[in-house]
Design an enzyme around this catalytic site. Structure first.
Site: not given
Length: 364
Positions: A33-34, A127, A137, A325
């Protein structure tokens, strides 16, 4: 007492997190995961400067618990860009070890991004469960890995897909009144919080904006200088940084959680976006894209972020970091909780410190 350098601060922050978590327990556990990817990207930048093996070993141990010998990664969700981002760690591991499993995983991630769904204008979905939504992002989660792969393995055609994202964000998500970019554009207008005429989530959230700014700076490293992506990254990077400078707090050198709402009593100075804006500016300076007119912005951002680093003995904790967020209305961002030394903040802080270390050497 010795004055700590930016590199000293980076190492102290990394060592504090490493002392708290083994590679196996680095959160979120059992996810590629990031959150971990951002932190470990910072750790990799320390290793690139110091060649201290403990940093490379920590990264490799974390990666190896996820990437199997056959090159598969059961903990990576290939429908979310958040799980693509840690793939940036595999390039150096493959280069230094030659292990085929890293190349197989790199190829899997690149093949996935080649086929990634887009909206009607070519904007990549953040996504699969966020159809038609292009987030700021997205640029970092999608763009950096893709640019690194294109550069490393000679796939220049995908630089064009990255350039499309950069252009769409500037064309569709730009606010001429502030010179800043909105957090998200939903081409379908289905998201509950977007403007139904424009599809925009009309908030200038700091960390999302900083990820876009970081991406532009990174592209000036990986994109060919004669490419459209390089030119866009230089031009838009300069434009956005000039506008961001207007919102840097004169007293502290930091930026706000909601960048433009500097006079809103509900707003607050946020550490991760400050670190990332500073990193991006230092990277652009180190790459020769901007000049000495930004030296004060860089140093003020660095010293501002340092005021949020609490040091106790050999431990450094980065405070005032916004939690993870999504997308919402303005109040949603203004009332987000803050945390200390989560991986968003620690990774951003380390990235900033390593790039400022280079900046100080380059600007002497």
């Amino acid at each position: 007492m010795k004055t700590l350098s930016p590199l000293d601060h980076a190492k102290m922050c990394a060592d504090s997190v490493i002392a708290q978590y083994t590679p196996e327990t680095l959160p979120p556990v059992n996810m590629f995961h990031y959150h971990q990817g951002v932190f470990l990207s910072g750790v990799e930048k320390i290793y690139n400067i110091t060649n201290e093996e403990k940093y490379r070993s920590y990264i490799m141990q974390w990666v190896d618990q996820h990437v199997q010998e056959d090159g598969t990664c059961p903990t990576c969700n290939l429908t979310s860009l958040d799980d693509i981002q840690p793939g940036i760690l595999l390039f150096a591991l493959y280069e230094t070890t030659g292990y085929v499993k890293y190349k197989k995983m790199l190829d899997t991630l690149f093949d996935t991004l080649e086929k990634w769904p887009t909206n009607n204008y070519g904007g990549v979905w953040h996504k699969f469960r966020n159809p038609d939504q292009l987030w700021l992002d997205t640029m970092y989660m999608f763009g950096l890995f893709t640019a690194m792969y294109c550069s490393k393995f000679n796939k220049p055609y995908m630089f064009g897909k990255i350039a499309t994202q950069v252009k769409l964000i500037r064309e569709r998500m730009y606010n001429p009144e502030t010179g800043l970019l909105y957090h998200m554009w939903d081409d379908s207008r289905r998201h509950e919080f977007v403007d139904k005429k424009t599809g925009l989530a009309k908030v200038h959230w700091g960390r999302a904006t900083s990820w876009y700014m970081v991406s532009l700076a990174e592209f000036t490293t990986y994109a060919p200088k004669d490419s459209e992506l390089y030119k866009l990254s230089v031009d838009i990077g300069r434009e956005l940084l000039e506008n961001l400078a207007k919102y840097q707090d004169k007293e502290t050198g930091m930026w706000y959680q909601v960048v433009d709402k500097v006079n809103d009593s509900r707003n607050w100075l946020e550490t991760s976006c400050t670190a990332l804006f500073t990193y991006a500016a230092a990277k652009l300076y180190n790459n020769g894209i901007i000049g000495d007119e930004y030296k004060d912005l860089i140093m003020n951002g660095y010293t501002g972020a340092l005021t949020k680093a609490e040091i106790s003995g050999n431990t450094l904790s980065v405070t005032n970091v916004c939690v993870g967020t999504g997308v919402g209305v303005e109040d949603y961002y203004l009332y987000r909780p803050t945390v200390s030394n989560d991986l968003h903040g620690a990774g951003a802080f380390i990235m900033m410190c390593t790039e400022v270390e280079k900046f100080l050497n380059n600007s002497k």
